[in-house]
Design an enzyme around this catalytic site. Structure first.
Site, PDB file in Angstrom:
ATOM      1  N   ARG A 125       0.810  -1.148   0.038  1.00 51.33           N
ATOM      2  CA  ARG A 125      -0.029  -0.024  -0.087  1.00 51.33           C
ATOM      3  C   ARG A 125       0.885   1.040  -0.073  1.00 51.33           C
ATOM      4  O   ARG A 125       1.898   1.208   0.683  1.00 51.33           O
ATOM      5  CB  ARG A 125      -0.757   0.036   1.415  1.00 51.33           C
ATOM      6  CG  ARG A 125      -2.126  -0.866   1.246  1.00 51.33           C
ATOM      7  CD  ARG A 125      -3.298  -0.495   0.027  1.00 51.33           C
ATOM      8  NE  ARG A 125      -4.376  -1.449   0.080  1.00 51.33           N
ATOM      9  CZ  ARG A 125      -4.368  -2.696  -0.623  1.00 51.33           C
ATOM     10  NH1 ARG A 125      -3.328  -2.765  -1.335  1.00 51.33           N
ATOM     11  NH2 ARG A 125      -5.455  -3.390  -0.404  1.00 51.33           N
ATOM     12  N   GLU A 171      -4.386   7.006  -5.377  1.00 45.95           N
ATOM     13  CA  GLU A 171      -4.747   6.364  -6.684  1.00 45.95           C
ATOM     14  C   GLU A 171      -5.932   6.525  -7.190  1.00 45.95           C
ATOM     15  O   GLU A 171      -6.780   6.807  -6.504  1.00 45.95           O
ATOM     16  CB  GLU A 171      -4.489   4.708  -6.332  1.00 45.95           C
ATOM     17  CG  GLU A 171      -3.246   4.350  -5.596  1.00 45.95           C
ATOM     18  CD  GLU A 171      -3.284   2.971  -5.538  1.00 45.95           C
ATOM     19  OE1 GLU A 171      -3.897   2.073  -5.680  1.00 45.95           O
ATOM     20  OE2 GLU A 171      -2.151   2.352  -4.891  1.00 45.95           O
ATOM     21  N   HIS A 202      -1.311  -0.552  -9.808  1.00 45.39           N
ATOM     22  CA  HIS A 202      -2.040  -1.386  -8.629  1.00 45.39           C
ATOM     23  C   HIS A 202      -2.526  -2.707  -9.304  1.00 45.39           C
ATOM     24  O   HIS A 202      -3.659  -2.709  -9.423  1.00 45.39           O
ATOM     25  CB  HIS A 202      -3.278  -0.659  -8.013  1.00 45.39           C
ATOM     26  CG  HIS A 202      -3.241  -1.238  -6.563  1.00 45.39           C
ATOM     27  ND1 HIS A 202      -3.692  -0.473  -5.644  1.00 45.39           N
ATOM     28  CD2 HIS A 202      -2.810  -2.651  -6.338  1.00 45.39           C
ATOM     29  CE1 HIS A 202      -3.849  -1.531  -4.475  1.00 45.39           C
ATOM     30  NE2 HIS A 202      -3.446  -2.695  -4.934  1.00 45.39           N
TER      31      HIS A 202
HETATM   32  C1  GLV Z   1      -4.603  -5.824  -3.609  1.00 44.38           C
HETATM   33  O1  GLV Z   1      -4.044  -4.637  -3.355  1.00 44.38           O
HETATM   34  C2  GLV Z   1      -4.958  -6.268  -2.516  1.00 44.38           C
HETATM   35  O2  GLV Z   1      -5.123  -5.939  -1.361  1.00 44.38           O
HETATM   36  O3  GLV Z   1      -5.751  -7.502  -2.560  1.00 44.38           O
END
Ligand code: GLV
Ligand code: GLV
Length: 320
Positions: free
Chosen positions: A238, A267, A286
């Site tokens: 993150r 994001e 991401h």
């Molecule tokens: C993606 O970032 C997740 O947490 O699955």
């Protein structure tokens, strides 16, 4: 009366076919756009179950709207978008999607690590821009991966899958975690290390820790200064775990060599963001768990969790 499921992102209908006689499914109509907040809150009011993605803030304001809500199934392993404690107080079950995405996310993490070390993206741009006029000894030379030291911060299931890949590259594997993982130490040969030792001695610092109050801004100027000037920083967990301004300065001043980033504080990150202007940043939008197979498994798991809770059974992958 059939329970109402609100799905905050457009998901293909086929996933809901098994439940078509049991549920009243309502869905946000966009695949690539986040549901409007007011639309979301309106649906939270009457839903029995929510199927959410990491872009929805399920905070106190949202949870206070809920009248019938029994379960929130988040399509992610991370759940920093949800006030889990408050949901628990209200007797609402929260589930995530662990395990099914671990290997896939480890694949992407390793791909990003390799792309960053060997300057794959830059090299591809170079050839497509018609700049390849000759071979040269140090043309697009990068850093070795094999036999280097990888330091994994956060040894959960994804961290473990990354460590297994690292072993295949004959890397020395350090890890830092709240608790020791004896199994990983024995089976993979990973060495437990203090956070300080890990960041000072690793060639690759891989951030895999979830975002919590404790890990927010864990990587700041001081941490980057302690790293080797040849260190490569990889983040696929993150963005909030990193102070991006400090990371920018560290990359600019060459306190560290490069960074590979799949996640950002805000994001989607703006294309004009300073980090994206740096040559030594490899950036991805991401996509850690984004394969057809794994996203399908994640969706199916969310629906199983919802079904279990609505039937009065135990969810498969509850949080807490
Ligand atoms: C993606 O970032 C997740 O947490 O699955
Ligand atoms: C390079 O391509 C080599 O042959 O070493």
């Amino acid at each position: 009366m059939k329970p109402t499921i609100y799905v905050s992102r457009k998901i293909p209908n086929e996933f809901f076919e098994p439940y078509q006689n049991d549920w009243n499914v309502e869905m946000w109509h966009e695949e690539t756009q986040v549901v409007d907040r007011d639309v979301f809150l309106k649906h939270v009011q009457k839903a029995d179950a929510l199927f959410t993605t990491l872009t929805e803030r399920v905070d106190r304001e949202a949870l206070d709207q809920a009248k019938n809500l029994k379960v929130i199934a988040n399509l992610a392993v991370g759940y920093d978008n949800i006030d889990v404690e408050y949901a628990k107080e209200k007797g609402i079950v929260v589930t995530n999607t662990p395990d099914v995405l671990s290997e896939t996310t480890a694949d992407l993490t390793f791909a990003l690590l390799m792309a960053t070390a060997r300057r794959i993206v830059e090299a591809e741009q170079f050839i497509k821009d018609g700049k390849w006029t000759n071979w040269a000894p140090f043309l697009l030379a990068g850093a070795d991966i094999h036999h280097k030291t990888i330091g994994i911060v956060g040894m959960g299931r994804i961290g473990e899958a990354i460590a297994r890949r690292a072993r295949g590259f004959d890397m020395k594997i350090l890890y830092h975690n709240r608790s020791r993982k004896e199994k990983v130490e024995q089976e993979i040969g990973a060495l437990y290390s203090s956070f300080d030792e890990l960041i000072t001695t690793s060639d690759f610092v891989v951030c895999m820790t979830p975002l919590t109050e404790d890990t927010e801004n864990m990587f700041q100027a001081e941490e980057f200064k302690k790293m080797k000037s040849s260190a490569i920083f990889i983040n696929t967990s993150r963005g909030g775990v990193v102070n991006e301004e400090d990371l920018y300065n560290a990359l600019k001043k060459k306190d560290i060599q490069a960074a590979g980033l799949d996640v950002f504080q805000n994001e989607p990150i703006d294309e004009h963001h300073p980090l994206l202007q740096l040559e030594n940043v490899t950036a991805l939008p991401h996509i850690g768990s984004a394969t057809y197979e794994t996203r399908s498994k994640m969706i199916t798991l969310c629906l199983h969790n919802i079904n279990q809770v609505l039937k009065g059974n135990k969810p498969i992958t509850p949080i807490l």
